[in-house]
Design a protein around this motif. Structure first.
Motif, PDB file in Angstrom:
ATOM      1  N   LYS A  75       0.835  -1.198   0.000  1.00 38.80           N
ATOM      2  CA  LYS A  75       0.000   0.000   0.000  1.00 38.80           C
ATOM      3  C   LYS A  75       0.872   1.251   0.000  1.00 38.80           C
ATOM      4  O   LYS A  75       1.891   1.311   0.672  1.00 38.80           O
ATOM      5  N   TYR A 123       0.752   5.264   0.894  1.00 37.58           N
ATOM      6  CA  TYR A 123      -0.030   6.205   1.692  1.00 37.58           C
ATOM      7  C   TYR A 123       0.387   7.645   1.370  1.00 37.58           C
ATOM      8  O   TYR A 123       1.532   7.915   1.046  1.00 37.58           O
ATOM      9  N   ASP A 124      -0.566   8.551   1.507  1.00 37.38           N
ATOM     10  CA  ASP A 124      -0.222   9.974   1.382  1.00 37.38           C
ATOM     11  C   ASP A 124       0.249  10.495   2.738  1.00 37.38           C
ATOM     12  O   ASP A 124       0.333   9.731   3.704  1.00 37.38           O
ATOM     13  N   ASN A 136      -1.222  12.134   4.912  1.00 37.82           N
ATOM     14  CA  ASN A 136      -2.250  12.065   5.956  1.00 37.82           C
ATOM     15  C   ASN A 136      -2.562  10.621   6.377  1.00 37.82           C
ATOM     16  O   ASN A 136      -3.449  10.407   7.194  1.00 37.82           O
ATOM     17  N   GLY A 137      -1.858   9.650   5.784  1.00 41.69           N
ATOM     18  CA  GLY A 137      -2.092   8.251   6.153  1.00 41.69           C
ATOM     19  C   GLY A 137      -3.201   7.585   5.365  1.00 41.69           C
ATOM     20  O   GLY A 137      -3.627   6.482   5.718  1.00 41.69           O
ATOM     21  N   ASN A 138      -3.695   8.248   4.310  1.00 37.09           N
ATOM     22  CA  ASN A 138      -4.736   7.655   3.473  1.00 37.09           C
ATOM     23  C   ASN A 138      -4.096   6.800   2.376  1.00 37.09           C
ATOM     24  O   ASN A 138      -3.097   7.197   1.781  1.00 37.09           O
ATOM     25  N   VAL A 139      -4.695   5.647   2.098  1.00 36.93           N
ATOM     26  CA  VAL A 139      -4.196   4.790   1.033  1.00 36.93           C
ATOM     27  C   VAL A 139      -4.511   5.455  -0.301  1.00 36.93           C
ATOM     28  O   VAL A 139      -5.656   5.783  -0.585  1.00 36.93           O
ATOM     29  N   ILE A 140      -3.468   5.665  -1.115  1.00 33.49           N
ATOM     30  CA  ILE A 140      -3.698   6.287  -2.424  1.00 33.49           C
ATOM     31  C   ILE A 140      -3.505   5.289  -3.569  1.00 33.49           C
ATOM     32  O   ILE A 140      -3.981   5.515  -4.666  1.00 33.49           O
ATOM     33  N   TYR A 141      -2.801   4.163  -3.291  1.00 34.25           N
ATOM     34  CA  TYR A 141      -2.642   3.150  -4.337  1.00 34.25           C
ATOM     35  C   TYR A 141      -2.235   1.822  -3.692  1.00 34.25           C
ATOM     36  O   TYR A 141      -1.610   1.802  -2.632  1.00 34.25           O
ATOM     37  N   GLU A 142      -2.614   0.729  -4.349  1.00 34.72           N
ATOM     38  CA  GLU A 142      -2.230  -0.606  -3.893  1.00 34.72           C
ATOM     39  C   GLU A 142      -1.594  -1.368  -5.059  1.00 34.72           C
ATOM     40  O   GLU A 142      -2.095  -1.315  -6.178  1.00 34.72           O
TER      41      GLU A 142
END
Length: 153
Positions: free
Chosen positions: A50, A52-53, A55-61
């Protein structure tokens, strides 16, 4: 003096011994390049990577297969029972290869003139997916059976 019955029994014994020897030799030959079953303990299933950006958000897998390993104790019994029911009804009573299922599949396939039914047990599927190729061949199927018996042992 050898009677006809004794001669017949001797011929049968020689044929059975020959068939056993040939079968044993073929199994040894097929087993020569199989991985050790202990390799099962070191299997690392592919997982998801994963990204993450800030902010800790998943942006790609990234993944080849989307798997998330969990402990067997977390798998619901109904799911295990359903899997056994659909894939391998005699899972708890065979030793890696279900001879009855193999015989039935061979009969059905010969009857139809093509492959219409498979006979792989869950253990054979595990052996194929972890250690062998998906390419269909008699050699791969025999190797799969050898590994399945070793895994069940």
């Amino acid at each position: 003096m050898m009677t006809r019955l004794h001669l017949t029994l001797l011929v049968v014994l020689i044929l059975v011994s020959f068939c056993f020897g040939v079968s044993f030799s073929v199994l040894r030959w097929l087993s020569r390049d199989l991985p050790p079953v202990a390799a099962l303990e070191k299997v690392e299933p592919s997982t998801i990577s994963k990204v993450y950006d800030l902010n800790g958000n998943v942006i790609y897998e990234f993944y080849e297969e989307r798997r998330t390993p969990i402990a067997v104790s977390k798998v619901p019994n109904d799911l295990i029972n359903a899997l056994e029911s659909v894939e391998d009804r005699r899972f708890r009573s065979h030793w890696g290869v279900d001879i009855l299922r193999v015989a039935k599949a061979m009969f059905m396939n010969l009857k139809s003139g093509r492959i219409v039914q498979g006979a792989s047990t869950i253990t054979q599927q595990l052996a194929r997916n972890l250690f062998l190729t998906p390419r269909v061949s008699w050699v791969r199927k025999l190797k799969e059976a050898i590994l399945a018996v070793q895994i069940e042992r």
